[in-house]
Design a protein around this motif. Structure first.
Motif, mmCIF file in Angstrom:
data_model
loop_
_atom_site.group_PDB
_atom_site.id
_atom_site.type_symbol
_atom_site.label_atom_id
_atom_site.label_comp_id
_atom_site.label_asym_id
_atom_site.label_seq_id
_atom_site.Cartn_x
_atom_site.Cartn_y
_atom_site.Cartn_z
ATOM 1 N N SER A 27 -5.265 11.465 7.647
ATOM 2 C CA SER A 27 -6.134 11.666 6.492
ATOM 3 C C SER A 27 -5.630 11.003 5.221
ATOM 4 C CB SER A 27 -6.271 13.169 6.220
ATOM 5 O OG SER A 27 -4.984 13.713 6.060
ATOM 6 N N ARG A 28 -4.400 10.527 5.215
ATOM 7 C CA ARG A 28 -3.829 9.907 4.013
ATOM 8 C C ARG A 28 -3.597 8.433 4.287
ATOM 9 N NH1 ARG A 28 -3.540 11.882 -1.229
ATOM 10 N NH2 ARG A 28 -4.424 13.930 -0.941
ATOM 11 N N ALA A 29 -4.148 7.589 3.437
ATOM 12 C CA ALA A 29 -4.163 6.161 3.747
ATOM 13 C C ALA A 29 -3.196 5.344 2.906
ATOM 14 C CB ALA A 29 -5.571 5.632 3.521
ATOM 15 N N LEU A 81 7.724 7.994 -6.113
ATOM 16 C CA LEU A 81 6.979 8.998 -6.885
ATOM 17 C C LEU A 81 5.478 8.737 -6.771
ATOM 18 C CD1 LEU A 81 7.261 11.290 -9.135
ATOM 19 C CD2 LEU A 81 6.990 9.436 -10.787
ATOM 20 N N CYS A 82 4.703 9.803 -6.579
ATOM 21 C CA CYS A 82 3.241 9.663 -6.601
ATOM 22 C C CYS A 82 2.824 9.234 -8.014
ATOM 23 C CB CYS A 82 2.600 10.998 -6.247
ATOM 24 S SG CYS A 82 0.870 11.077 -6.728
ATOM 25 N N LYS A 83 1.961 8.208 -8.089
ATOM 26 C CA LYS A 83 1.611 7.655 -9.400
ATOM 27 C C LYS A 83 0.862 8.649 -10.290
ATOM 28 C CE LYS A 83 1.800 3.291 -9.452
ATOM 29 N NZ LYS A 83 1.568 1.883 -9.208
ATOM 30 N N PHE A 84 0.182 9.617 -9.672
ATOM 31 C CA PHE A 84 -0.540 10.597 -10.500
ATOM 32 C C PHE A 84 0.402 11.369 -11.426
ATOM 33 C CE2 PHE A 84 -4.008 10.546 -7.182
ATOM 34 C CZ PHE A 84 -4.863 9.834 -8.002
ATOM 35 N N TYR A 85 1.669 11.428 -11.044
ATOM 36 C CA TYR A 85 2.606 12.192 -11.868
ATOM 37 C C TYR A 85 2.886 11.508 -13.200
ATOM 38 C CZ TYR A 85 3.265 15.760 -8.364
ATOM 39 O OH TYR A 85 3.036 16.810 -7.509
ATOM 40 N N ILE A 86 2.699 10.200 -13.286
ATOM 41 C CA ILE A 86 2.854 9.586 -14.614
ATOM 42 C C ILE A 86 1.559 9.728 -15.419
ATOM 43 C CG2 ILE A 86 4.740 8.047 -13.929
ATOM 44 C CD1 ILE A 86 2.769 5.671 -14.166
ATOM 45 N N SER A 135 -8.612 22.555 -2.190
ATOM 46 C CA SER A 135 -7.692 21.498 -2.596
ATOM 47 C C SER A 135 -6.467 21.505 -1.683
ATOM 48 C CB SER A 135 -7.287 21.688 -4.054
ATOM 49 O OG SER A 135 -6.646 22.928 -4.202
ATOM 50 N N HIS A 136 -5.710 20.429 -1.775
ATOM 51 C CA HIS A 136 -4.639 20.243 -0.809
ATOM 52 C C HIS A 136 -3.571 19.337 -1.399
ATOM 53 C CE1 HIS A 136 -3.016 20.055 3.245
ATOM 54 N NE2 HIS A 136 -2.956 18.745 3.168
ATOM 55 N N GLY A 137 -2.317 19.591 -1.089
ATOM 56 C CA GLY A 137 -1.229 18.684 -1.466
ATOM 57 C C GLY A 137 -0.895 17.814 -0.269
ATOM 58 N N CYS A 138 -0.704 16.522 -0.495
ATOM 59 C CA CYS A 138 -0.520 15.632 0.654
ATOM 60 C C CYS A 138 0.863 15.753 1.264
ATOM 61 C CB CYS A 138 -0.814 14.186 0.279
ATOM 62 S SG CYS A 138 0.384 13.482 -0.855
ATOM 63 N N TYR A 139 1.807 16.339 0.522
ATOM 64 C CA TYR A 139 3.126 16.596 1.119
ATOM 65 C C TYR A 139 3.590 17.960 0.613
ATOM 66 C CZ TYR A 139 6.104 15.937 -2.987
ATOM 67 O OH TYR A 139 6.739 16.105 -4.185
ATOM 68 N N LYS A 140 4.632 18.479 1.232
ATOM 69 C CA LYS A 140 4.996 19.889 0.991
ATOM 70 C C LYS A 140 5.369 20.206 -0.452
ATOM 71 C CE LYS A 140 6.283 20.971 5.718
ATOM 72 N NZ LYS A 140 6.568 19.636 6.307
ATOM 73 N N GLY A 141 5.926 19.236 -1.197
ATOM 74 C CA GLY A 141 6.400 19.558 -2.544
ATOM 75 C C GLY A 141 5.419 19.286 -3.665
ATOM 76 N N CYS A 142 4.160 18.885 -3.359
ATOM 77 C CA CYS A 142 3.241 18.520 -4.443
ATOM 78 C C CYS A 142 2.845 19.749 -5.257
ATOM 79 C CB CYS A 142 1.989 17.842 -3.898
ATOM 80 S SG CYS A 142 0.864 17.411 -5.249
ATOM 81 N N ILE A 143 2.841 19.595 -6.583
ATOM 82 C CA ILE A 143 2.396 20.702 -7.424
ATOM 83 C C ILE A 143 1.059 20.382 -8.109
ATOM 84 C CG2 ILE A 143 4.691 21.688 -7.825
ATOM 85 C CD1 ILE A 143 4.745 20.255 -10.528
ATOM 86 N N LEU A 144 0.552 19.178 -7.915
ATOM 87 C CA LEU A 144 -0.703 18.816 -8.589
ATOM 88 C C LEU A 144 -1.940 18.967 -7.702
ATOM 89 C CD1 LEU A 144 0.374 15.680 -10.671
ATOM 90 C CD2 LEU A 144 0.119 18.029 -11.456
ATOM 91 N N PHE A 145 -1.777 18.816 -6.402
ATOM 92 C CA PHE A 145 -2.855 19.112 -5.450
ATOM 93 C C PHE A 145 -4.148 18.324 -5.705
ATOM 94 C CE2 PHE A 145 -1.899 22.826 -2.726
ATOM 95 C CZ PHE A 145 -0.587 23.039 -3.126
ATOM 96 N N CYS A 146 -4.078 17.005 -5.752
ATOM 97 C CA CYS A 146 -5.325 16.261 -5.974
ATOM 98 C C CYS A 146 -6.168 16.160 -4.703
ATOM 99 C CB CYS A 146 -5.036 14.864 -6.517
ATOM 100 S SG CYS A 146 -4.586 13.681 -5.234
ATOM 101 N N GLY A 147 -5.574 16.427 -3.530
ATOM 102 C CA GLY A 147 -6.296 16.233 -2.266
ATOM 103 C C GLY A 147 -7.481 17.177 -2.113
ATOM 104 N N ARG A 148 -8.535 16.680 -1.488
ATOM 105 C CA ARG A 148 -9.741 17.492 -1.238
ATOM 106 C C ARG A 148 -9.872 17.796 0.243
ATOM 107 N NH1 ARG A 148 -10.580 19.653 -5.620
ATOM 108 N NH2 ARG A 148 -8.376 19.201 -5.498
ATOM 109 N N ALA A 167 0.863 -1.187 0.000
ATOM 110 C CA ALA A 167 0.000 0.000 0.000
ATOM 111 C C ALA A 167 0.891 1.226 0.000
ATOM 112 C CB ALA A 167 -0.896 0.001 1.233
ATOM 113 N N ARG A 168 0.440 2.257 -0.698
ATOM 114 C CA ARG A 168 1.231 3.477 -0.816
ATOM 115 C C ARG A 168 0.457 4.657 -0.226
ATOM 116 N NH1 ARG A 168 -0.070 8.527 -3.047
ATOM 117 N NH2 ARG A 168 1.886 9.629 -3.219
ATOM 118 N N SER A 169 1.170 5.570 0.374
ATOM 119 C CA SER A 169 0.525 6.807 0.813
ATOM 120 C C SER A 169 1.447 7.991 0.537
ATOM 121 C CB SER A 169 0.229 6.743 2.312
ATOM 122 O OG SER A 169 -0.277 7.990 2.744
HETATM 123 S S1 SF4 Z 1 -1.099 14.463 -6.676
HETATM 124 FE FE1 SF4 Z 1 -0.032 12.835 -5.511
HETATM 125 S S2 SF4 Z 1 1.444 13.939 -4.210
HETATM 126 FE FE2 SF4 Z 1 -0.114 15.445 -4.906
HETATM 127 S S3 SF4 Z 1 -1.745 15.486 -3.351
HETATM 128 FE FE3 SF4 Z 1 -2.332 13.990 -4.878
HETATM 129 S S4 SF4 Z 1 -1.554 12.013 -4.056
HETATM 130 FE FE4 SF4 Z 1 -0.449 13.667 -2.995
#
Ligand code: SF4
Length: 627
Positions: free
Chosen positions: A184-186, A511-516, A286-299, A95-97
């Motif tokens: 909040s992140r599983a 790497l977060c899979k959303f980046y691919i 929206s929210h980034g799950c870690y400090k360096g995220c640039i995609l911000f998929c979190g709600r 499992a990945r978080s």
């Molecule tokens: S895009 Fe990836 S790194 Fe960014 S918030 Fe979503 S799960 Fe986290």
């Protein structure tokens, strides 16, 4: 000793039974062969675990692993992967978080944390650089994940990053999660929470101030900048920030990619309407799950008032919301948001929990189980009062909740009366909220996935088929998805092999899979990786490493008894949907899965029973694996 660029270079091994720890050097050759994350973990677990080890015994181990990109400037590098033998499936568990926990482990000086043994009573672990302590956890026992996190942050300091289990993990629910962030992140799938629960380890707090050394800093930062610019200039990626994955409800429903009513259908027609409800009433930001995220998929979501009043929290992503809407035929979005929040607080995998409740509702509908079997609950489709109560029962293993807590495969064996037929799972893992009747490559993702019926381990096949994403793999032999009919079955075996070899890479490099999905290709990643580590890795070699890791995890499963018979997918998922948009589209049904499987085995160099041939293992440098 020659410097190992791109790595902290150390493994922390903690034995809870013996109350001691060891710091070991990371093996340089293994790092080159398997990179890190779930790749390196596969090497360690294949070597160190005995065949047939009981998943919840002290002899099983759980690894928290990062990859070379973790805690660097590479965009999307905030992952941690948990690997173990799963109590739910009894095979490879993973499992990945995302969160700042993985980066913090690397800053503390470790690429990997291995947990062994079992503490005699509940404990939590505190890691601060080379200081490692095991503390009594009586004061946090029974608390929810966010309560445990707040307590430990208050006690240890807010700079610590916390991984916790909730009551579900403490009660060893087979699909309990380990939660990161603020609970909040599983790391949700396959029961990592139960593993920690079985070891009496309720939380791991980590803090560090180290840095990762870079082989060619200038080139590395320039490669990171190029990747970030590429991602940010892609207009498609703006949607991820604006609407998150939940914004896909309408799209997936429309494509026939939305399992509905325990997989009776692949569409419901309510996806967009439900998302509109969510956007209007529940979405805060929206929210980034870690400090360096640039995609911000979190709600960030909430339910302002009423029966399902729920505080502002991070969650409510696509999979979780689907599990508590379409899976169980609920069209009250407030109730769905509340259910997902509750699962996170208890530390339950939302996908398996929703699937178990959908299975229970079908048992009720068919008269296999009565209201009294459910402890007085009316498990009618869409009944959210009963759903919330059932989540409580599962988390605490109360009554029938104890049976459902072990997954639908096992529950159907206990319940019997034909319920096996609609216990939708592969290798014991409940299916996610994507449907192979929307694009046939997903049937293989589900069928041959090393953890079971997961959409994202290693990759969402329907992204290729239904949504035409090529992942930059066309130069590596992938047929252009735009030229491919999503309902066609021939060719999907070959395509899936390439997709899987690449899809496993993010889990090995941190790497977060959303980046691919958002645009990083093998060429982008190999450039970043090479400038970071000083190794000369090109796209072709990256895919070869992916193939090696995929085969190694497969061999772990084969050692546990997996073969072709286990790669089949449930009958219900193969047939034409009973209702919905695709009920009169016969080509959406899976016509000849066995032929797809054989095409895949051939492309992989596996025999007809799904076992990698000796020459394939030799080619991949896996000849050390004993037959
Ligand atoms: S895009 Fe990836 S790194 Fe960014 S918030 Fe979503 S799960 Fe986290």
């Amino acid at each position: 000793m020659e410097e190992l660029f791109g790595y902290a270079g150390k493994i922390l091994r903690v034995n809870l039974g013996e109350k001691n720890f060891k710091i070991e050097n990371l093996n340089r050759d293994d790092a080159r062969m398997y990179l890190g994350g779930s790749g390196l973990s596969a090497k360690i677990l294949y070597t160190e675990l005995q065949k047939g080890v009981e998943p919840l015994s002290p002899q099983n181990k759980i690894i928290f692993s990062t990859g070379p990109l973790t805690a660097t400037a590479a965009p999307g590098s905030g992952s941690v992967n948990l690997c173990f033998k799963s109590p739910l499936t009894r095979i490879w568990g993973e499992a990945r978080s995302g969160s700042d926990w993985g980066p913090m482990l690397r800053k503390a000086g470790y690429d990997i944390l291995i947990i062994e043994g079992r503490a005699p009573s509940p404990v939590y672990l505190v890691i601060e650089n080379d200081k490692v302590e095991i503390h009594d956890a009586l004061e946090i026992t029974g608390l929810t994940t966010s309560q445990k996190t707040s307590y430990l942050k208050q006690k240890l300091g807010k700079d610590f990053e916390i991984a916790t289990i909730g009551p579900a993990g403490e009660n060893k629910v087979f699909y309990s999660s380990v939660m990161f962030g603020n609970g909040s992140r599983a790391a949700g799938r396959t029961g990592a929470g139960a593993l920690l629960g079985s070891k009496n380890l309720l939380a791991v707090a980590v803090k560090g101030n180290g840095k990762i050394s870079i082989a060619h800093p200038q080139e590395f930062y320039s490669s990171c900048r190029e990747s970030s610019q590429k991602l940010l200039s892609n207009p498609d990626n703006i949607g991820l920030k604006l609407n998150g994955t939940t914004g896909d409800l309408g799209k997936c429903d429309n494509a026939g990619d939305w399992p509905t009513k325990n997989w009776h259908s692949n569409s419901w027609g309510k996806g967009q309407e439900l998302y509109d409800q969510f956007k209007k009433n529940n979405l805060v930001g929206s929210h980034g799950c870690y400090k360096g995220c640039i995609l911000f998929c979190g709600r960030i979501a909430k339910v302002e008032s009423g029966k399902w009043k729920t505080p502002e929290h991070e969650g409510a992503e696509y999979e979780s919301i689907s599990a508590f809407t379409a899976f169980i035929m609920n069209d009250d979005m407030d109730a769905a948001v509340h259910a997902t929040y509750l699962c996170n607080e208890y530390g339950l995998d939302t996908i398996s929990t929703g699937a178990a409740i959908a299975f229970a509702m079908e048992c009720h509908e068919k008269g296999i189980l009565s209201k009294s079997d459910f402890g007085g609950l009316s498990m009618d489709w869409g009944n959210m009062d009963s759903t919330i109560e059932m989540i409580n029962k599962i988390a605490h293993r109360e009554g029938i909740g104890g049976t459902l807590a072990e997954g639908v495969k096992k529950a159907s064996k206990v319940i019997g009366k034909g319920s096996e037929e609609f216990a939708v799972n592969i290798k014991g893992l409940e299916g996610a909220a994507h449907d192979p009747r929307s694009g046939k490559a997903l049937a293989l993702t589900y069928g041959v996935g090393n953890i079971g019926m997961s959409h994202i381990h290693p990759i969402e096949g329907m992204a290729y088929d239904a949504y035409k994403v090529d992942f930059g793999l066309i130069p590596y032999g992938l047929e252009d998805p735009k030229q491919v009919d999503r309902f066609e079955e021939t060719g999907k075996g070959k395509a899936s092999k390439i997709l899987h070899d690449f899809g496993i890479i993010p889990d090995a490099i941190g790497l977060c899979k959303f980046y691919i999905y958002a645009g990083l290709t093998p060429d982008d990643i190999s450039k970043t990786l090479s400038t970071l580590t000083g190794w000369d890795i090109d796209g072709k070699e990256l895919l070869k490493i992916g193939e090696r890791i995929y085969n190694l995890q497969r061999m772990f499963d084969i050692r546990e008894g997996i073969s072709r018979k286990d790669d089949d997918i449930p009958q219900r998922v193969k047939k034409i949907p009973d209702f919905g948009k695709y009920a009169s589209t016969p080509e959406s049904a899976i016509q000849n899965y066995e032929a797809m499987l054989e095409e895949y085995y051939n492309a992989r160099g596996w025999d007809l029973n799904g076992i990698p041939k000796r020459e394939k293992l030799r080619e991949l440098g896996l000849e050390w694996i004993k037959k």
